[in-house]
Design a protein around this motif. Structure first.
Motif, short mmCIF file in Angstrom:
data_model
loop_
_atom_site.label_atom_id
_atom_site.label_comp_id
_atom_site.label_asym_id
_atom_site.label_seq_id
_atom_site.Cartn_x
_atom_site.Cartn_y
_atom_site.Cartn_z
N ALA A 196 0.92 -1.06 -0.18
CA ALA A 196 -0.18 -0.01 -0.13
C ALA A 196 0.94 1.23 -0.19
N ILE A 197 0.29 2.33 -0.47
CA ILE A 197 0.95 3.69 -0.40
C ILE A 197 1.16 4.03 1.21
N GLY A 198 2.11 4.72 1.52
CA GLY A 198 2.24 5.07 2.83
C GLY A 198 1.38 5.99 3.52
N ILE B 254 -6.73 2.55 -10.25
CA ILE B 254 -6.00 1.52 -11.06
C ILE B 254 -5.14 0.96 -10.00
N GLY B 255 -5.65 -0.32 -9.52
CA GLY B 255 -4.77 -0.85 -8.48
C GLY B 255 -5.32 -0.72 -7.09
N MET B 256 -6.05 -1.73 -6.62
CA MET B 256 -6.58 -1.43 -5.37
C MET B 256 -5.93 -2.01 -4.33
N TYR C 134 -6.17 -0.03 0.99
CA TYR C 134 -5.88 1.02 1.84
C TYR C 134 -5.82 2.42 1.33
N SER C 135 -5.53 2.63 -0.03
CA SER C 135 -5.58 4.06 -0.29
C SER C 135 -6.84 4.20 -0.86
N THR C 136 -7.70 3.23 -1.04
CA THR C 136 -9.31 3.44 -1.43
C THR C 136 -9.98 4.05 -0.32
N ILE D 249 -9.98 -0.80 -9.34
CA ILE D 249 -9.73 -2.05 -10.43
C ILE D 249 -8.90 -2.79 -9.71
N ASP D 250 -9.08 -4.07 -9.73
CA ASP D 250 -7.82 -5.06 -9.38
C ASP D 250 -8.09 -6.37 -10.02
N GLN D 251 -7.04 -7.04 -10.09
CA GLN D 251 -7.34 -8.57 -10.88
C GLN D 251 -6.99 -9.64 -10.05
N GLY E 176 -10.54 -7.39 -12.96
CA GLY E 176 -10.04 -7.69 -14.40
C GLY E 176 -8.68 -7.05 -14.66
N ASP E 177 -8.14 -7.36 -15.76
CA ASP E 177 -7.34 -6.65 -16.03
C ASP E 177 -7.43 -5.03 -16.44
N ALA E 178 -6.46 -4.19 -15.92
CA ALA E 178 -7.15 -2.73 -15.79
C ALA E 178 -7.20 -2.42 -17.04
N LEU E 179 -6.40 -2.66 -18.25
CA LEU E 179 -6.53 -1.98 -19.55
C LEU E 179 -7.82 -2.49 -20.18
N ILE F 110 -3.24 6.02 -10.04
CA ILE F 110 -2.48 5.13 -10.89
C ILE F 110 -1.79 4.25 -10.19
N ASP F 111 -1.67 3.21 -9.56
CA ASP F 111 -0.86 2.25 -8.92
C ASP F 111 -0.79 0.67 -8.91
N ALA F 112 -0.97 0.34 -10.29
CA ALA F 112 -1.06 -0.79 -10.75
C ALA F 112 0.47 -1.27 -11.39
N GLU G 160 4.94 -0.74 -15.43
CA GLU G 160 5.27 -0.83 -17.00
C GLU G 160 4.13 -0.21 -17.90
N ARG G 161 2.64 -0.37 -17.33
CA ARG G 161 1.86 0.43 -18.04
C ARG G 161 1.40 1.62 -17.65
N TYR G 162 1.98 2.31 -16.84
CA TYR G 162 1.59 3.57 -16.31
C TYR G 162 1.30 4.57 -17.60
C1 LIG Z 1 0.76 -1.43 -5.32
S1 LIG Z 1 -0.77 -2.26 -5.16
C2 LIG Z 1 -2.09 -1.52 -5.25
C3 LIG Z 1 -1.80 -0.70 -3.65
C4 LIG Z 1 -3.18 0.16 -3.33
N1 LIG Z 1 -3.24 1.17 -4.33
C5 LIG Z 1 -2.98 0.83 -2.14
O1 LIG Z 1 -2.27 1.68 -1.96
O2 LIG Z 1 -3.29 0.20 -1.00
C6 LIG Z 1 -0.97 -2.89 -7.02
C7 LIG Z 1 -2.22 -3.61 -7.11
O3 LIG Z 1 -2.18 -3.68 -8.70
C8 LIG Z 1 -2.75 -4.89 -9.15
N2 LIG Z 1 -2.67 -5.07 -10.43
C9 LIG Z 1 -1.21 -4.98 -11.06
N3 LIG Z 1 -1.49 -5.00 -12.35
C10 LIG Z 1 -2.74 -5.24 -12.77
C11 LIG Z 1 -3.40 -5.15 -13.88
N4 LIG Z 1 -2.73 -5.41 -15.13
N5 LIG Z 1 -4.78 -5.22 -13.88
C12 LIG Z 1 -5.50 -5.09 -12.81
N6 LIG Z 1 -4.78 -5.01 -11.45
C13 LIG Z 1 -3.51 -5.02 -11.52
C14 LIG Z 1 -2.12 -5.89 -8.22
O4 LIG Z 1 -3.07 -7.01 -8.07
C15 LIG Z 1 -2.07 -5.21 -6.83
O5 LIG Z 1 -2.95 -5.63 -5.87
#
Ligand SMILES: C[S@@+](CC[C@H](N)C(=O)[O-])C[C@H]1O[C@@H](n2cnc3c(N)ncnc32)[C@H](O)[C@@H]1O
Length: 207
Positions: free
Chosen positions: A35-37, A59-61, A65-67, A85-87, A113-116, A137-139, A142-144
């Motif tokens: 998670a984020i700090g 993007i990336g739950m 925590y951040s949510t 979003i998360d997968q 699912g897949d974020a894109l 954006i936190d997934a 490579e795809r930011y």
């Molecule tokens: C760093 S964590 C997110 C932390 C969260 N934002 C927080 O601060 O509490 C990254 C998350 O992105 C998800 N993730 C990574 N690539 C993904 C993708 N292509 N599609 C969906 N979710 C993805 C991972 O499953 C992971 O739970």
């Protein structure tokens, strides 16, 4: 003061993350909170309250925590809503429990699912209308840049885009540098790196 129920859940996740950091080999990376700090959570919470944010996309739950910090910021807003979003199915189950325990489930819609792919569905549903106040954006790092390009038509003029891990861990810098260069080349974007915790790139859509 943060609501007692919300604060309890935030502290519980912080304890889980502390345990993971102290015992890095006891758990698969895919199961870690990551998670984020806390300071980053407070930073975005203040920012979202100051802009009276209503609609948020994350993007990336992970386990939420951040949510939860975002939800705390918008919970008094009658139209407040977060799409996140998360997968990872296990993390999604943990996030649901955390949202329930924190009393913020009603504010949050989880898209699995897949974020894109999910972003393409959301784009269709929102008809590319500029309705989002904030995107986080936190997934996969490579795809930011792809995430940024996918969401920017959905962000309101004056809306904000935050991206985590811009400075740390160093192994991500190859990708986050590309992201920073990418967003700063856009004519309608102003952007700055904030050296808080792992480093946030904060961008505003000007028009
Ligand atoms: C760093 S964590 C997110 C932390 C969260 N934002 C927080 O601060 O509490 C990254 C998350 O992105 C998800 N993730 C990574 N690539 C993904 C993708 N292509 N599609 C969906 N979710 C993805 C991972 O499953 C992971 O739970």
């Amino acid at each position: 003061m943060v609501d007692f129920k919300i604060d309890n859940v935030l502290k519980r996740i912080e304890d889980q993350e502390k345990f993971e950091q102290e015992n890095p080999h006891d758990m698969l990376n895919s199961e870690k909170v990551l998670a984020i700090g806390r300071n980053t959570g407070i930073f975005y919470n203040i920012l979202l309250q100051s802009i009276s944010a209503k609609k948020i996309l994350e993007i990336g739950m992970s386990v939420g925590y951040s949510t939860i910090w975002f939800a705390e910021a918008i919970k008094k807003n009658p139209n407040g809503k977060i799409i996140t979003i998360d997968q990872n199915k296990k993390k999604i189950e943990r996030a649901k429990k955390n949202f329930n325990d924190a009393g913020v489930s009603d504010l949050i819609e989880i898209r699995i699912g897949d974020a894109l792919e999910v972003l393409s569905e959301i784009n269709d549903e929102l008809n590319s209308s500029e309705s989002l106040d904030f995107v986080f954006i936190d997934a996969d790092k490579e795809r930011y840049t792809q995430y940024f390009d996918a969401v920017i038509p959905l962000v309101k003029p004056g809306g904000l885009i935050g991206a985590d891990n811009i400075l740390y861990p160093k192994r991500f810098q190859k990708f986050t540098n590309l992201y920073v260069n990418h967003v700063r080349k856009k004519q309608n974007i102003r952007s700055v790196t904030i050296p808080i915790d792992n480093g946030e790139e904060l961008s505003i859509k000007l028009s």
